[in-house]
Design an enzyme around this catalytic site. Structure first.
Site, PDB file in Angstrom:
ATOM      1  N   TYR A 132       0.809  -1.207   0.000  1.00 11.48           N
ATOM      2  CA  TYR A 132       0.000   0.000   0.000  1.00 11.48           C
ATOM      3  C   TYR A 132       0.856   1.278   0.000  1.00 11.48           C
ATOM      4  O   TYR A 132       0.379   2.351  -0.308  1.00 11.48           O
ATOM      5  CB  TYR A 132      -0.917   0.000   1.226  1.00 11.48           C
ATOM      6  CG  TYR A 132      -2.132   0.870   1.067  1.00 11.48           C
ATOM      7  CD1 TYR A 132      -3.297   0.383   0.480  1.00 11.48           C
ATOM      8  CD2 TYR A 132      -2.128   2.195   1.497  1.00 11.48           C
ATOM      9  CE1 TYR A 132      -4.418   1.182   0.340  1.00 11.48           C
ATOM     10  CE2 TYR A 132      -3.246   2.999   1.358  1.00 11.48           C
ATOM     11  CZ  TYR A 132      -4.388   2.486   0.786  1.00 11.48           C
ATOM     12  OH  TYR A 132      -5.496   3.272   0.643  1.00 11.48           O
ATOM     13  N   LYS A 178      -0.541 -14.118   3.238  1.00 12.24           N
ATOM     14  CA  LYS A 178      -0.508 -14.999   2.067  1.00 12.24           C
ATOM     15  C   LYS A 178       0.870 -15.657   2.034  1.00 12.24           C
ATOM     16  O   LYS A 178       1.588 -15.644   1.029  1.00 12.24           O
ATOM     17  CB  LYS A 178      -0.799 -14.169   0.801  1.00 12.24           C
ATOM     18  CG  LYS A 178      -1.037 -14.980  -0.458  1.00 12.24           C
ATOM     19  CD  LYS A 178      -2.296 -15.813  -0.427  1.00 12.24           C
ATOM     20  CE  LYS A 178      -2.426 -16.654  -1.676  1.00 12.24           C
ATOM     21  NZ  LYS A 178      -3.497 -17.668  -1.584  1.00 12.24           N
ATOM     22  N   ASP A 235      -6.638  -3.092   4.112  1.00 16.59           N
ATOM     23  CA  ASP A 235      -7.452  -2.079   3.429  1.00 16.59           C
ATOM     24  C   ASP A 235      -8.649  -2.760   2.752  1.00 16.59           C
ATOM     25  O   ASP A 235      -9.798  -2.329   2.895  1.00 16.59           O
ATOM     26  CB  ASP A 235      -6.580  -1.378   2.375  1.00 16.59           C
ATOM     27  CG  ASP A 235      -7.316  -0.253   1.697  1.00 16.59           C
ATOM     28  OD1 ASP A 235      -7.923   0.561   2.410  1.00 16.59           O
ATOM     29  OD2 ASP A 235      -7.294  -0.188   0.453  1.00 16.59           O
TER      30      ASP A 235
END
Ligand code: NAD
Length: 343
Positions: A132, A178, A235
């Site tokens: 981000y 992940k 987010d």
């Protein structure tokens, strides 16, 4: 004795001015209803609309002003999307003031349709690094690279924050990553969470991959308590969570560091509704309540929260996102007058 706090107000772009003015009206009402504290508002310019005049979306006068405040109420801002344009104001402020934990409570509200009743969980998103941050470059024409920097220190810091929060709640923490694909970066994140877990043996931990987590958030949202994850995953998950619990128009967020706090709605500037007086101001009003809580004005924060719950449960004032036709101003007036009636 009356305590005075300098608080910055950045109205932002699009629907930003409408929702921040609504929140200030509610903050004024709570100050009228109790005299033990006073907010000294310092208004600053920031956002897309500043770029033409100042060449930046965060003028240096605004940054200097922010440094004189204890906290900031920030309206949503439009993010320029062209390469080379100034990065998002929220991202810059999070980095500049080291606001490492983005705290996004997700709860169901009375008389608001949510996927399941009685939802109450919090997404804690790492706020200073990861994808981000938007650190990208063009390697060659048509080939771009984005840097996903994850550090042990930032991961540990946000994990610690999330565990401490879980200890004040139902003592369950889900960490989401992940790591099966992003083995290096999410490996660091996973290890940091496990390290923090050792200091909080009373908190039960659960581990989920981000893809499974987005599905479980729909399937069993009532089982979550505190979620901690990296920046971009957080987010996306928190927008999903906002919809699971009702509407993006109700979701507030806090950006917390060791010495400063910035409070804003989760939603963006919704340009298509600019100036229409139709969006829901509750997300920003709840962000203002979180700001009072951060300033240790807990009773005042609670008063705002209770007034919001009372107005929603009455069901007479409902904005379009909640299936009604009330305006932004009507919603903020209903909440403010509820506070003045001394709930
Ligand atoms: P958005 O959140 O602004 O709007 C998406 C949709 O959600 C809207 O069209 C509307 O239907 C609904 N919505 C949003 N706020 C609402 C409210 N208060 N009441 C009722 N419904 C509401 O997302 P977007 O359209 O993707 O983004 C618009 C701009 O905002 C972009 O430039 C984006 O980068 C920016 N943005 C800024 C922030 C921030 O300042 N922190 C956060 C998210 C997006």
């Amino acid at each position: 004795m009356t305590k005075t706090y300098n608080v910055a107000v950045l109205k932002g772009d699009g629907i930003g001015p409408e929702v921040t003015e609504a929140a200030v009206k509610v903050l004024d009402a709570v100050q009228e209803s109790q005299v033990n504290f006073k907010l000294n508002y310092l208004y600053g310019e920031a956002g897309f609309h500043c770029i033409a005049e100042h060449g930046t979306n965060l003028p240096k006068e605004t940054v200097e002003m922010l440094k004189r405040t204890a906290a900031c109420l920030k309206g949503p801002m439009t993010t320029p999307e062209e390469p080379g344009a100034p990065v998002s104001v929220a991202v810059t402020l999070r980095r500049m003031f080291n606001l490492y934990a983005n705290v996004r409570p997700c709860r169901s509200f009375p008389s608001v349709e949510s996927l399941k009743p009685n939802l109450d969980f919090v997404v804690v998103r790492e706020n200073t690094e990861g994808l981000y941050s938007g650190v990208e470059f063009l390697l060659s024409p048509g080939v771009g690279v984005a840097m996903r920097i994850i550090t042990h220190d930032a991961s540990l810091r946000v994990a610690e924050f999330a565990f401490k929060l879980a200890e004040t709640r139902r003592k369950r923490l889900t960490y989401i990553h992940k790591g099966n694909i992003l083995r290096v970066t999410d490996g660091i994140f996973k290890d940091a969470v496990k390290e923090a877990a050792q200091k909080h043996p009373n908190v039960a931990i659960e581990e989920l991959h981000i893809d499974a987590a987005t599905m479980q958030l729909i399937k069993r949202p009532e089982t979550f308590d505190v979620i901690v994850t990296t920046n971009l995953f957080g987010d996306i998950l928190s927008d999903e969570a906002a919809q699971v619990t009702g509407s993006l128009g109700l979701a507030a967020g806090a950006n917390i560091g060791d010495t400063y706090g910035m409070f804003e709605p989760v939603h963006g500037s919704a340009p298509k509704y600019t100036g229409m007086n139709r969006v829901n101001p509750i997300a920003t009003i709840m962000a203002a309540a979180m700001m009072l809580d951060y300033l240790s004005e807990k009773a005042a924060a609670k008063k705002i929260e209770q007034a919001v719950l009372a107005v929603l449960s009455e069901g007479r004032v409902r904005t379009a996102d909640l299936g009604g036709s009330s305006t932004t101003i009507q919603m903020s007036e209903a909440i403010a007058s509820r506070i003045k009636r001394k709930l």
